[in-house]
Design an enzyme around this catalytic site. Structure first.
Site, PDB file in Angstrom:
ATOM      1  N   LYS A  32      12.372 -37.247  -6.086  1.00  0.00           N
ATOM      2  CA  LYS A  32      13.073 -38.495  -5.769  1.00  0.00           C
ATOM      3  C   LYS A  32      12.587 -38.987  -4.418  1.00  0.00           C
ATOM      4  CE  LYS A  32      17.369 -38.710  -4.135  1.00  0.00           C
ATOM      5  NZ  LYS A  32      17.348 -39.635  -2.960  1.00  0.00           N
ATOM      6  N   ASP A  59      14.410 -44.179  -5.687  1.00  0.00           N
ATOM      7  CA  ASP A  59      15.857 -44.339  -5.489  1.00  0.00           C
ATOM      8  C   ASP A  59      16.124 -45.341  -4.354  1.00  0.00           C
ATOM      9  OD1 ASP A  59      18.629 -43.885  -5.397  1.00  0.00           O
ATOM     10  OD2 ASP A  59      18.408 -42.117  -4.114  1.00  0.00           O
ATOM     11  N   LYS A  61      18.190 -48.208  -4.958  1.00  0.00           N
ATOM     12  CA  LYS A  61      19.542 -48.748  -5.186  1.00  0.00           C
ATOM     13  C   LYS A  61      19.629 -50.246  -4.912  1.00  0.00           C
ATOM     14  CE  LYS A  61      21.922 -44.406  -3.966  1.00  0.00           C
ATOM     15  NZ  LYS A  61      20.818 -43.657  -3.303  1.00  0.00           N
ATOM     16  N   ASP A  64      21.536 -57.124  -5.075  1.00  0.00           N
ATOM     17  CA  ASP A  64      21.369 -58.445  -4.472  1.00  0.00           C
ATOM     18  C   ASP A  64      21.593 -59.485  -5.569  1.00  0.00           C
ATOM     19  OD1 ASP A  64      20.496 -60.609  -2.735  1.00  0.00           O
ATOM     20  OD2 ASP A  64      19.373 -59.095  -1.607  1.00  0.00           O
ATOM     21  N   THR A 119      28.385 -40.246  -4.882  1.00  0.00           N
ATOM     22  CA  THR A 119      29.120 -38.978  -4.890  1.00  0.00           C
ATOM     23  C   THR A 119      29.798 -38.690  -3.551  1.00  0.00           C
ATOM     24  OG1 THR A 119      27.038 -37.839  -4.405  1.00  0.00           O
ATOM     25  CG2 THR A 119      27.756 -37.899  -6.701  1.00  0.00           C
ATOM     26  N   ARG A 211      19.094 -30.972  -0.156  1.00  0.00           N
ATOM     27  CA  ARG A 211      19.117 -29.957   0.899  1.00  0.00           C
ATOM     28  C   ARG A 211      19.175 -28.510   0.416  1.00  0.00           C
ATOM     29  NH1 ARG A 211      23.614 -33.340   4.109  1.00  0.00           N
ATOM     30  NH2 ARG A 211      23.927 -33.961   1.940  1.00  0.00           N
TER      31      ARG A 211
END
Length: 232
Positions: A32, A59, A61, A64, A119, A211
């Site tokens: 990603k 990614d 997102k 608009d 999330t 992570r």
């Protein structure tokens, strides 16, 4: 369509991401590329990672007005990524415009998925800050249905919601689920989380793991652990 682990390469430079990817000699992870790396290095970083043979989830997102998103998706479609995304909150009209822009003249396009709720957002923030009074589960399902009706391929959602999304929108409607942590790991700033094994049980199609892999003492071992728990 098989399940897979997508590694969130949330690095701030090309050198950092290539130092990380160079550790993987047996299997090239699905990666990603998010805002941090894309804004630091630009579209060229996508091309370079793609040349190395990695599948890519871009990614960014987008959210608009429909025309702006349509034109932006037309640009992104030239990068030959595998998955793009946008915010479902941008409305069905914006999602349909995005799909139109993403589709190349020959009819091919990357998969397009919509973010339902991040999330890091919990029910308290949903109600008190976003002034959305409906329960989180209802909001996610409504956004997922809007995305499906607009012609999208799936949604980004919490693994807690993957099973319900499939029940409502069908097994072929993809669920890409961040918020995945090992049982013995730190959940960080995530609110709605599951382990890879739990995400597998509830039917997530792809898990996005950052992570717990990228910050691990042995990233390859952590990635292989994810593969074992979620894919194998």
């Amino acid at each position: 369509m098989g399940k897979d682990v997508i590694v969130a390469c949330d690095f701030s430079s090309a050198r950092q991401v290539f130092d990380f990817l160079d550790k993987f000699t047996d299997r090239k992870p699905f990666v990603k590329i998010g805002m941090e790396l894309f804004y630091a290095e630009g579209p060229q970083i996508v091309r370079e990672i793609k040349k190395r043979g990695h599948r890519i989830f871009l990614d960014l997102k987008l959210h608009d007005i429909p025309n702006t998103v349509k034109k932006s998706m037309a640009v992104l479609s030239n990068l030959d990524v595998d998955i793009c995304n946008l915010h479902a909150a941008g409305t069905a009209r914006m999602m349909s415009a995005a799909l139109e822009g993403l589709t190349r003249p020959d009819g091919t396009r990357p998969l397009l998925i919509a973010v339902t709720q991040l999330t890091s957002t919990d029910s308290e923030a949903l109600e008190n800050e976003l002034l959305i009074k409906e329960p989180m589960a209802d909001v996610v399902m409504h956004y997922a249905e809007n995305a499906k009706n607009a012609g999208l391929d799936g949604v980004v959602c919490s693994p807690l919601e993957a099973q319900a999304v499939h029940s409502r929108c069908g097994k072929g409607f993809l669920t890409v689920t961040p918020g995945v942590r090992f049982a013995d790991g730190d959940i960080g700033d995530q609110k709605r989380v599951m382990t890879p094994a739990e995400a597998k049980k509830v039917g997530s199609d792809y898990i996005v793991v950052g992570r717990p892999i990228t910050a691990a003492d042995d990233p390859v071992a952590a990635y292989n652990r994810c593969i074992e728990e979620f894919v194998d």
